[in-house]
Write an enzyme that holds these catalytic residues in place. Sequence first.
Site, PDB file in Angstrom:
ATOM      1  N   ASP A  20     110.964  15.464  42.313  1.00 58.71           N
ATOM      2  CA  ASP A  20     110.744  16.498  41.299  1.00 58.71           C
ATOM      3  C   ASP A  20     111.909  16.606  40.312  1.00 58.71           C
ATOM      4  OD1 ASP A  20     108.499  16.994  42.883  1.00 58.71           O
ATOM      5  OD2 ASP A  20     109.495  18.607  43.981  1.00 58.71           O
ATOM      6  N   GLU A 176      99.940  20.355  37.890  1.00 58.82           N
ATOM      7  CA  GLU A 176     101.177  20.997  38.325  1.00 58.82           C
ATOM      8  C   GLU A 176     102.346  20.444  37.526  1.00 58.82           C
ATOM      9  OE1 GLU A 176     101.368  20.049  42.469  1.00 58.82           O
ATOM     10  OE2 GLU A 176     101.528  17.897  42.131  1.00 58.82           O
TER      11      GLU A 176
END
Length: 501
Positions: A20, A176
């Site tokens: 991430d 997302e």
Amino acid sequence: MSGGLPVTPVTPVIPGFHPDPSVCRVGDDYYLACSSFEYVPGVPLFHSRDLVHWTQIGNVLDRPDQLRLPVDSPSSAGVYAPTLRHHDGRFWLIVTVVGGGGNLIVTATDPAGPWSDPVPLPGVPGIDPDLAWDEDGTCWCTVAGVSQVRIDPATGETFGPPRRLWSGTPGAKAPEAPHLYRIGGYWYLLIAEGGTERGHGVSVARARTPEGPFEPCPANPVLSHRSTDDPVQNTGHADLVQAPDGSWWLVLLGVRPGGGTPGWHVLGRETFLAPVTWEDDWPVVGPLTSGERTPAAPFSDDFDDSALGHCWISPRHRSPEHCTTKERPGWLTLRAVGESLDAPDVVFVGRRQQDLSCRVRVGVDPARGRGGLAVRLDESHHYEIEADAGEVRVLARIGPLRTVLASLPRPDAGPLTLGVDITATEEPRDPRTGPDTLTFGIEEPDGAFTALGTLDGRYLSTEVAGGFTGRVIGMYAASGTVHFDRYDCTPVPDRYTSRTS
């Protein structure tokens, strides 16, 4: 991006469990933050001058008053998907703490820290929060889903309910990881979709205002390795950054599956880099850019410093009462709480595995306790070699099964050196071949290695265990007090040579 095995396999720019990624640039300096999930300190922070060579300069959430995870919180909960930005002379980091407070913001003038106490965001739902400011100073927070709300980042106040912006490509699951940018005459909304497994990808939409309406790119996904034979898979969760020379780049996560079918990735999701060009005001993502292909430098820590380095992490908590380098000079002292690595409160200090093949050696004095060297994925998936005053044993926990693979009496109760050799599978001829093997044993004073047991690495992979993390190799105490006088990790070059950061 289409498939096809590249001539030279691509390596990550930050190898190992660093998922991430979020990046920002200040002058000639780049800064990058990653998720840390159940491990503390939380949110590792890196610095670079070229987007390829990164050095860890700290951890953002490095104090209990910033991050306190419940002891019973599950693995792969905790700290999710930070966004790192620089605005108005300050660094801003927004992140979700699953099971520990929800969304929050911390700030700093120096990215190496200290970072502020958290500002909670009770009016911001969901995960994967993003920050963006428009020309008049309005701050927009966008979250997975994808929805958006206006906030005051200094106080955490929200203005109005969240409103839906864009749900990504029809039929693609899990929109997302949103990031919102003003580039030229458009606002661009970059998202991940397709799930964080093999179907992962990156898509983009644009609008004339940060509130939309957003028009999807006709070439979506602008990045995906789904349904290809590329050795880097699960590519997604990306962030854009512009270099001083005007070029654009994308940092993203990906995995390197090994072995046969279906392929098992064991290091977790790693940080990769790709160039970006622009056509008709849409981003076009080029092939992944490799990190160093030269052999990685060995890592060693003799625990002479008064505090542990930035790379050392522990599940959920780390108390000076149970983990210290000050009690016995030149040694790391661990005092047991949980009785084994099965326990969520085990005293464990480890370092992310960054190389597909490596050798790790640890000096240990177990005269007053029981502990050793472990390769951990979670409480239900770990291998270890441990010693006490009378015996050395190799243990394996695979789901509901726990076994002692081998044991050896110790005639001498003094210090000894425990080790693990991790060997990646090069070219499996049998599709059932695992990604690597882990051989545990004892290193003699003359350097000879006595192997006690070898285990298949597939059972310490995400494809078997599930979750979002990667392997962490480190030291633990299961009873009493155990001292460690050094930790050495030597990478072994292979076809996916990576580098330590």
